[in-house]
Design an enzyme around this catalytic site. Structure first.
Site, PDB file in Angstrom:
ATOM      1  N   GLU A 117       0.848  -1.187   0.000  1.00  0.00           N
ATOM      2  CA  GLU A 117       0.000   0.000   0.000  1.00  0.00           C
ATOM      3  C   GLU A 117       0.885   1.238   0.000  1.00  0.00           C
ATOM      4  O   GLU A 117       1.766   1.370   0.845  1.00  0.00           O
ATOM      5  CB  GLU A 117      -0.884   0.004   1.254  1.00  0.00           C
ATOM      6  CG  GLU A 117      -1.616   1.306   1.470  1.00  0.00           C
ATOM      7  CD  GLU A 117      -2.123   1.444   2.895  1.00  0.00           C
ATOM      8  OE1 GLU A 117      -2.044   2.574   3.409  1.00  0.00           O
ATOM      9  OE2 GLU A 117      -2.588   0.458   3.478  1.00  0.00           O
ATOM     10  N   THR A 152      -4.601   5.760   3.094  1.00  0.00           N
ATOM     11  CA  THR A 152      -4.791   7.066   3.719  1.00  0.00           C
ATOM     12  C   THR A 152      -5.539   8.003   2.769  1.00  0.00           C
ATOM     13  O   THR A 152      -5.242   9.184   2.667  1.00  0.00           O
ATOM     14  CB  THR A 152      -3.449   7.696   4.190  1.00  0.00           C
ATOM     15  OG1 THR A 152      -2.642   6.672   4.803  1.00  0.00           O
ATOM     16  CG2 THR A 152      -3.685   8.779   5.227  1.00  0.00           C
ATOM     17  N   LYS A 181     -10.961  -2.159   7.919  1.00  0.00           N
ATOM     18  CA  LYS A 181      -9.716  -1.899   8.636  1.00  0.00           C
ATOM     19  C   LYS A 181     -10.086  -1.463  10.053  1.00  0.00           C
ATOM     20  O   LYS A 181     -10.763  -0.451  10.237  1.00  0.00           O
ATOM     21  CB  LYS A 181      -8.961  -0.784   7.900  1.00  0.00           C
ATOM     22  CG  LYS A 181      -7.786  -0.212   8.613  1.00  0.00           C
ATOM     23  CD  LYS A 181      -7.181   0.888   7.735  1.00  0.00           C
ATOM     24  CE  LYS A 181      -6.167   1.720   8.471  1.00  0.00           C
ATOM     25  NZ  LYS A 181      -5.505   2.675   7.578  1.00  0.00           N
TER      26      LYS A 181
END
Length: 193
Positions: free
Chosen positions: A25, A53, A113
């Site tokens: 990621e 993010t 998450k």
């Protein structure tokens, strides 16, 4: 991975991939994250490269346009999730409470998450969630270590997210790529196949 430059980002990825990792990621706080994703997709076509993010529609659109193969956000924003679904890209929003996790799952998240897991009890919190929410794939992040990762998997995690546990600040400062590769190999050995 949070990269201060494109060159360092490529080296971070190369070391992690050499250590056996196949999902990386690129955080949107990296230097030119969209360009880095495009480069990594070209350099390492055998690896899944995603974006993380992501907090705005603009960032989400750029990540999708760059070819991100999966998307993470630290929070649930249904409009971002809808964009990902429309583009056919798996999206994993962040959530913490059972209500947030259920909302994310019902809105179409691929997985959820659970962030920041270490701040709310770590493995015990994940175990507590599994009783009522056992059908929802959960990915704990935020404080997962090599020592706790196996216990998270035993508790039902489908994956774990790590950052400094893989890319130690001292290794980044010294560009110690062999250490990153060795750590990646150790992390790869933890994941249950």
């Amino acid at each position: 991975m949070r990269s201060p430059s494109l060159v360092v980002g490529e080296r971070m990825a190369a070391a992690a991939i050499a250590g056996g990792l196949s999902y990386l990621e690129v955080t949107w706080t990296s230097d030119r994250p969209g360009v880095l994703i495009e480069r990594l997709r070209r350099l390492f076509p055998e690896v899944q490269i995603g974006a993380g993010t992501l907090m705005t529609r603009e960032a989400m659109a750029e990540a999708i346009a760059a070819g991100a193969q999966f998307l993470f956000s630290p929070h649930l924003d249904v409009s971002l999730l809808e964009m990902a679904i429309a583009a056919g890209v798996p999206m994993i929003p962040g959530a913490l409470t059972p209500t947030e996790i259920i909302e994310a799952w019902q809105a179409g998240a691929t997985a959820v998450k659970v962030f920041p897991i270490s701040a709310v009890g770590g493995v015990q919190y994940l175990r507590s969630l599994q009783v009522p929410l056992g059908g929802i794939p959960l990915i704990p992040t935020g404080g997962v270590t090599q020592e706790t990762a196996p216990v998270f998997f035993e508790a039902g995690a489908v994956a774990v997210g790590v950052s400094t546990g893989l890319f130690a600040p001292s290794d980044m400062a010294g560009e110690n790529w062999s250490s990153v590769e060795a750590r990646s190999l150790a992390w790869r050995g933890i994941y249950p196949l």
